[in-house]
Design a protein around this motif. Structure first.
Motif, short mmCIF file in Angstrom:
data_model
loop_
_atom_site.label_atom_id
_atom_site.label_comp_id
_atom_site.label_asym_id
_atom_site.label_seq_id
_atom_site.Cartn_x
_atom_site.Cartn_y
_atom_site.Cartn_z
N ASP A 22 -0.24 22.79 -35.78
CA ASP A 22 -0.36 23.68 -36.93
C ASP A 22 -0.68 22.87 -38.17
O ASP A 22 -0.28 21.71 -38.28
CB ASP A 22 0.94 24.46 -37.14
N ILE A 23 -1.43 23.49 -39.07
CA ILE A 23 -1.74 22.87 -40.36
C ILE A 23 -1.28 23.85 -41.43
O ILE A 23 -1.78 24.97 -41.50
CB ILE A 23 -3.24 22.56 -40.49
N GLN A 24 -0.30 23.42 -42.22
CA GLN A 24 0.29 24.28 -43.23
C GLN A 24 -0.35 23.98 -44.58
O GLN A 24 0.13 23.14 -45.33
CB GLN A 24 1.80 24.08 -43.29
N SER A 27 -7.05 27.24 -46.79
CA SER A 27 -8.28 27.10 -46.01
C SER A 27 -9.09 25.88 -46.46
O SER A 27 -9.77 25.27 -45.64
CB SER A 27 -9.12 28.37 -46.12
N SER A 30 -7.36 22.89 -44.68
CA SER A 30 -7.65 22.95 -43.24
C SER A 30 -9.11 22.64 -42.96
O SER A 30 -9.44 21.93 -42.01
CB SER A 30 -7.31 24.33 -42.68
N ALA A 34 -10.64 19.60 -40.78
CA ALA A 34 -11.53 19.92 -39.65
C ALA A 34 -12.84 19.15 -39.77
O ALA A 34 -13.39 18.68 -38.76
CB ALA A 34 -11.79 21.42 -39.57
N ALA A 39 -8.09 19.07 -36.32
CA ALA A 39 -7.84 20.51 -36.31
C ALA A 39 -6.77 20.81 -35.26
O ALA A 39 -6.36 19.93 -34.50
CB ALA A 39 -9.13 21.25 -35.98
N LYS A 40 -6.32 22.06 -35.22
CA LYS A 40 -5.34 22.46 -34.20
C LYS A 40 -5.87 22.13 -32.82
O LYS A 40 -7.04 22.37 -32.51
CB LYS A 40 -5.06 23.96 -34.29
N GLU A 70 -0.14 14.96 -47.35
CA GLU A 70 -1.00 15.64 -46.39
C GLU A 70 -0.34 15.64 -45.02
O GLU A 70 -0.34 16.65 -44.31
CB GLU A 70 -2.36 14.97 -46.30
N LYS A 73 2.16 18.28 -44.09
CA LYS A 73 1.65 19.63 -43.83
C LYS A 73 1.04 19.78 -42.44
O LYS A 73 0.64 20.88 -42.07
CB LYS A 73 0.60 19.99 -44.87
N ILE A 74 0.98 18.69 -41.69
CA ILE A 74 0.39 18.73 -40.36
C ILE A 74 1.50 18.65 -39.33
O ILE A 74 2.20 17.64 -39.23
CB ILE A 74 -0.60 17.55 -40.17
#
Length: 85
Positions: A22-24, A27, A30, A34, A39-40, A70, A73-74
């Protein structure tokens, strides 16, 4: 998914392997990750994580430096396997 808990990337030590689950962030955040290949579902290896400074991860034959904020948040799930990519 197995029963291993999700933890912030910042908590993994160098040499550990994980999968991004998950990436909190918004957009923009994220999307930027990406664009760097993070990415997820991505398999990663932690190359460097000292008490200070950036965290260095490897994925898809690339090395990515992340700030500690950062990396908080991952959310990742630690694995015993080396990344397949």
């Amino acid at each position: 998914m197995n029963d291993r808990q999700l933890i912030p990337l910042v908590q993994l030590a160098a040499g550990k392997h994980a999968i991004v689950r998950d990436i909190q962030g918004g957009s923009d955040f994220s999307g930027r990750l990406a664009g760097m290949g993070l990415a997820k579902g991505t398999d990663i290896e932690i190359l460097q994580n000292s008490e200070r400074g950036p965290i260095l991860v490897r994925t898809h034959e690339s090395r990515i430096a992340l700030g500690r904020g950062e990396a908080l948040k991952i959310l990742v799930q630690e694995t015993d396997d080396e990344p397949a990519n």
